[in-house]
Design a protein around this motif. Structure first.
Motif, mmCIF file in Angstrom:
data_model
loop_
_atom_site.group_PDB
_atom_site.id
_atom_site.type_symbol
_atom_site.label_atom_id
_atom_site.label_comp_id
_atom_site.label_asym_id
_atom_site.label_seq_id
_atom_site.Cartn_x
_atom_site.Cartn_y
_atom_site.Cartn_z
ATOM 1 N N ALA A 100 0.806 -1.221 0.000
ATOM 2 C CA ALA A 100 0.000 0.000 0.000
ATOM 3 C C ALA A 100 0.841 1.273 0.000
ATOM 4 O O ALA A 100 0.357 2.334 -0.400
ATOM 5 C CB ALA A 100 -0.931 -0.004 1.223
ATOM 6 N N CYS A 103 0.890 4.008 -2.702
ATOM 7 C CA CYS A 103 -0.392 4.668 -2.986
ATOM 8 C C CYS A 103 -0.497 6.040 -2.327
ATOM 9 O O CYS A 103 -1.394 6.824 -2.673
ATOM 10 C CB CYS A 103 -1.554 3.796 -2.512
ATOM 11 N N TRP A 106 -2.757 9.087 -1.564
ATOM 12 C CA TRP A 106 -4.160 8.843 -1.894
ATOM 13 C C TRP A 106 -5.044 9.264 -0.717
ATOM 14 O O TRP A 106 -4.836 8.834 0.410
ATOM 15 C CB TRP A 106 -4.340 7.357 -2.201
ATOM 16 N N ILE A 110 -7.576 2.707 1.206
ATOM 17 C CA ILE A 110 -6.726 1.831 0.397
ATOM 18 C C ILE A 110 -6.898 0.410 0.915
ATOM 19 O O ILE A 110 -6.828 0.177 2.129
ATOM 20 C CB ILE A 110 -5.238 2.224 0.513
ATOM 21 N N ALA A 112 -5.147 -3.217 0.457
ATOM 22 C CA ALA A 112 -4.075 -4.042 -0.109
ATOM 23 C C ALA A 112 -4.512 -5.493 -0.080
ATOM 24 O O ALA A 112 -4.961 -5.992 0.969
ATOM 25 C CB ALA A 112 -2.795 -3.859 0.700
ATOM 26 N N LEU A 156 -9.251 2.358 -3.159
ATOM 27 C CA LEU A 156 -8.258 1.940 -4.148
ATOM 28 C C LEU A 156 -7.786 0.538 -3.791
ATOM 29 O O LEU A 156 -7.237 0.321 -2.704
ATOM 30 C CB LEU A 156 -7.075 2.909 -4.148
ATOM 31 N N VAL A 158 -5.310 -2.584 -4.426
ATOM 32 C CA VAL A 158 -3.988 -2.785 -4.997
ATOM 33 C C VAL A 158 -3.447 -4.154 -4.618
ATOM 34 O O VAL A 158 -3.711 -4.661 -3.524
ATOM 35 C CB VAL A 158 -3.014 -1.672 -4.523
ATOM 36 N N PRO A 180 -5.149 0.736 -9.474
ATOM 37 C CA PRO A 180 -3.992 1.473 -10.003
ATOM 38 C C PRO A 180 -3.641 1.006 -11.406
ATOM 39 O O PRO A 180 -4.185 0.010 -11.904
ATOM 40 C CB PRO A 180 -2.878 1.126 -9.010
ATOM 41 N N GLN A 184 1.647 -1.725 -11.012
ATOM 42 C CA GLN A 184 1.741 -1.172 -9.661
ATOM 43 C C GLN A 184 1.151 -2.113 -8.612
ATOM 44 O O GLN A 184 0.814 -1.684 -7.511
ATOM 45 C CB GLN A 184 1.046 0.186 -9.592
ATOM 46 N N ASP A 185 1.034 -3.381 -8.984
ATOM 47 C CA ASP A 185 0.398 -4.330 -8.064
ATOM 48 C C ASP A 185 1.393 -5.327 -7.476
ATOM 49 O O ASP A 185 1.017 -6.400 -7.021
ATOM 50 C CB ASP A 185 -0.738 -5.075 -8.762
ATOM 51 N N SER A 191 9.801 0.316 -1.205
ATOM 52 C CA SER A 191 8.712 0.599 -0.260
ATOM 53 C C SER A 191 8.992 -0.051 1.086
ATOM 54 O O SER A 191 8.692 0.529 2.144
ATOM 55 C CB SER A 191 7.385 0.088 -0.822
#
Length: 233
Positions: A100, A103, A106, A110, A112, A156, A158, A180, A184-185, A191
């Motif tokens: 996540a 993102c 955002w 979200i 995930a 969102l 993801v 997304p 981007q998954d 990250s």
């Protein structure tokens, strides 16, 4: 700080080296077989491209789950071995939170989702608070139908779980569900490093003896001996 970060929680594999806020190197592969066959080689490559030696790092970070049982064991064991050899501290990072992280910022919910197979997903919900993620509720493993309960706002979605069940999510939530762009998954080690830097700043360092994968779901062997359903998440 100079940090090596690793993710092996899904079929993709990612390794990154960061120096303060600078990404020195990141290598992310798609599904290429068992992570044990290439993880150490990717780590060596990332350190070489970054012109940083293992002993020159300030710490290491690794995704501890949820995710693939085998992948998590490989990643955690490898990072523990390197940390022990170099006498470096380690931060354990949630794979769902790392998923996540990109993102941000955002402004809405979200979710995930990682594919847990067997018709299930690993899932967690997050919001951005003061530039960082704040989790709402627990990390869970649920059927996709159960995982979609309780959504009443734009979200969102993801992750490879969201991609696999894209049609089911869209059918149930309609315009509330957003996704997304392609690519981007997957979890990126950069990250993982960003989240680990926050943990190091808070002195949230793992005890190597206690650093183990967090599976969320029990193994088939545990299920076969009758682990109660309410304890499986």
């Amino acid at each position: 700080m100079k940090l090596l970060a690793v993710d092996t929680s899904t079929r993709a594999c990612s390794v990154a080296v960061v120096d303060q806020d600078r990404l020195a190197c990141e290598i992310t592969t798609g599904p290429t077989g068992t992570h044990s066959t290439h993880l150490l080689r990717l780590i060596r490559m990332a350190l070489e491209f970054s012109e940083i030696e293992l002993h020159g790092l300030d710490g290491l970070a690794v995704c501890v789950g949820p995710g693939s049982f085998t992948g998590l064991r490989i990643g955690v064991a490898t990072v523990k071995g390197l940390a022990f050899a170099a006498a470096k501290p380690v931060a354990g990072v949630s794979s769902l939170e790392a998923l996540a992280q990109p993102c941000l910022p955002w402004p809405h919910l979200i979710c995930a989702m990682l594919d847990a197979r067997k018709g299930e997903v690993y899932a967690a919900r997050y919001r951005a608070r003061d530039g960082r993620l704040e989790r709402e509720g627990r990390e869970v493993v649920l059927s996709i139908a159960d995982a979609l309960d309780g959504f009443h706002e734009t979200c969102l979605f993801v992750g490879d779980g969201a991609r696999r069940y894209n049609e089911a999510i869209g059918s149930k939530l309609g315009p509330l569900a957003l996704f997304p762009a392609a690519g981007q998954d997957i979890i990126r080690a950069s990250s993982v490093a960003a989240l680990a830097q926050v943990q190091f700043a808070r002195k949230e360092i793992e005890d190597l003896d206690r650093l183990v994968p967090r599976y969320v779901r029990h193994s088939d062997a545990e299920l076969s001996i009758g682990v109660p359903a309410e304890k499986r998440v």
